[in-house]
Motif scaffolding. Sequence first.
Motif, short mmCIF file in Angstrom:
data_model
loop_
_atom_site.label_atom_id
_atom_site.label_comp_id
_atom_site.label_asym_id
_atom_site.label_seq_id
_atom_site.Cartn_x
_atom_site.Cartn_y
_atom_site.Cartn_z
N SER A 180 15.90 -16.35 66.73
CA SER A 180 16.10 -17.61 67.63
C SER A 180 16.21 -17.86 69.36
O SER A 180 17.29 -17.20 69.05
CB SER A 180 16.40 -18.59 67.04
OG SER A 180 17.65 -19.12 67.27
N CYS A 181 15.69 -18.43 70.01
CA CYS A 181 16.38 -18.53 71.28
C CYS A 181 15.71 -20.30 71.57
O CYS A 181 14.89 -20.88 70.68
CB CYS A 181 15.77 -18.14 72.37
SG CYS A 181 13.91 -17.90 72.74
N ALA A 182 16.70 -20.68 72.90
CA ALA A 182 16.36 -22.10 73.11
C ALA A 182 15.35 -21.66 74.17
O ALA A 182 14.36 -21.15 75.21
CB ALA A 182 17.01 -22.75 74.27
N GLN A 340 22.08 -25.62 69.41
CA GLN A 340 20.55 -25.72 69.59
C GLN A 340 20.41 -26.50 70.76
O GLN A 340 19.35 -26.45 71.44
CB GLN A 340 20.74 -26.65 68.35
CG GLN A 340 19.72 -27.28 68.01
CD GLN A 340 18.59 -27.45 66.18
OE1 GLN A 340 19.03 -26.61 65.40
NE2 GLN A 340 18.47 -28.54 66.15
N THR A 341 20.93 -27.36 71.31
CA THR A 341 20.91 -28.42 72.01
C THR A 341 21.70 -28.58 73.57
O THR A 341 22.88 -28.84 73.04
CB THR A 341 19.58 -29.87 71.84
OG1 THR A 341 18.60 -29.05 70.41
CG2 THR A 341 18.82 -30.28 72.75
N SER A 342 21.84 -27.95 74.35
CA SER A 342 22.35 -28.87 75.56
C SER A 342 21.71 -29.11 76.85
O SER A 342 20.53 -28.76 76.90
CB SER A 342 23.01 -27.87 75.44
OG SER A 342 22.31 -26.26 76.53
N SER A 359 19.01 -31.26 86.75
CA SER A 359 19.91 -30.03 85.13
C SER A 359 19.17 -29.75 84.49
O SER A 359 17.84 -29.41 84.07
CB SER A 359 20.13 -31.82 83.92
OG SER A 359 20.86 -32.60 84.31
N SER A 360 19.76 -28.01 84.03
CA SER A 360 19.24 -27.88 83.32
C SER A 360 18.80 -27.94 81.86
O SER A 360 19.98 -28.20 81.01
CB SER A 360 19.39 -25.95 83.39
OG SER A 360 18.95 -24.91 81.92
N LEU A 361 18.16 -28.20 80.84
CA LEU A 361 18.23 -28.68 79.63
C LEU A 361 17.26 -27.86 78.52
O LEU A 361 16.10 -26.59 78.92
CB LEU A 361 16.77 -30.22 79.36
CG LEU A 361 17.03 -30.68 78.69
CD1 LEU A 361 16.36 -31.95 79.15
CD2 LEU A 361 15.99 -30.30 77.36
N ARG A 362 18.20 -27.50 77.11
CA ARG A 362 17.63 -26.49 76.76
C ARG A 362 17.61 -26.79 75.21
O ARG A 362 18.91 -27.03 74.00
CB ARG A 362 19.03 -24.92 76.68
CG ARG A 362 18.86 -24.52 77.89
CD ARG A 362 19.86 -23.35 77.91
NE ARG A 362 20.19 -22.95 79.24
CZ ARG A 362 19.46 -21.85 80.12
NH1 ARG A 362 18.56 -21.27 79.48
NH2 ARG A 362 20.11 -21.29 81.12
#
Length: 480
Positions: A180-182, A340-342, A359-362
């Motif tokens: 899996s990847c973001a 999972q989320t950052s 901001s970098s949202l993943r």
Amino acid sequence: MSVLSKFEPAAVLSYFEEMCSIPHGSGNVDKISDYLVQFAKNHNLKYRQDDSKNVIIWKDGTPGYENSDTVIIQGHMDMVAVKTADCEKDLEKEGLDLKIVNDHWLTADKTSLGGDDGIAVAYGLAILASDDIPHPPIELLITSEEEIGLIGASALDTSDLKGKTLINIDSEDEGIFTVSCAGGMTAVGRLPYKKESCSGDIVNIRLSGFKGGHSGAEIHLGRLNSNIALGRLLNQLSDTDMRIISVSGGEKDNAISKISEASVLVSNSEEAIALMKKEFDMICDEYDTVEGSLKAEFTVKKSASAECMTKESTAAVIFILLNIPNGIQRMNPDVEGLVQTSINLGILTTGDNEVVFSSSLRSSVESEKMFLFKRYSSIFKIFGGTAEAQGDYPGWAYTPVSRIRDVMVEVYKEQYGSDPQVSGIHAGLECGIFSSKIEGLDCISFGPQMNNIHTTDEELDLYSVERTWELLKETLKRLN
């Protein structure tokens, strides 16, 4: 004489060495793309090259596999082309100078090597060129410009692809299967501010010594973002007659900020610095194990005048720095230790009439990604600002049932005598793009051991190349 002539697999390394003679840094992929087309023509294979220079090559299944399900083998053709300060090579026009160090490690003299992701291309070509490797129908998919934003994958028309199983060869740790990847985006918040002329002491603040790091791969290490630390210091002055002149910090939205600066106007600089130093000392204590060498510098210009943000605008900037989502938001419930989320406040800048927060949202879960962006946006709307999502790309969620994962794990156990590590990464992979374009796609990512990718110290373990080649061949053999 070939540098790699003593090593196996000969076919794979021969193609890799050929590619290393062709310049193929990101933004300079025309020649390597045409090389792949010429390969297809030489082997009488169907191919497609699109306007983005992506190349797909088709090959039928070998005897006994003609009716097996099609498998996509996937990698990217571009590399991060960097060189040392004393290297005179023109990487736009010249190939690499390969050399062997420490018996079985392949490097390039004074440049990056491009094992990421030339080895995927070499594996794919060696399979297509062979007449004695059993395999299902193959769609070799080699994308362009992966290193500068998954551009080729995003542009690719997948309507002529039949494969529902994808083997991505773009991981650099042998024995780790990525499942899996973001996905992500750059969230850009804009806060308008009003100005007024003020007089007092100007205090310049500079925070440095933060370790920083990649906002995906290293977000779980708990390092402190210097922009967030700056907000804590400024907040100590909220009850004083302080005005912000400017705030800034960070270089890339996907990097945890290491240096931040601010200029503020205060009535009593000694009192203001004492308050900020007290807070900074507490920060240092809190993050001593993680950071260890934080530094705060203060310089003062007495009895000065400046155009400053109003009291209301100053309060808005501080509020956002204190409350903007930052860091890990949720861990993956299915894969232990996987973020999972950052979100990461990577760049902070002050313009003539607005402060910009980038901001970098993943997230590997699309709904969580979009909800986090809504939270992010709401903070700016409170103060009449806006937020924009840029460069949105999908994630690749973990699936409990995966045939390709089961087969590769089984083959790995038999070959290595141990279990592989099955994990996800909190960064983008092309699997996310293709999973969003091809319904029901079953993916896995793996690769041989590489160290220091994207740098002039990049090295590829040739023994690992041979082991993972055997792993790939046996996996294809069992997909019948």
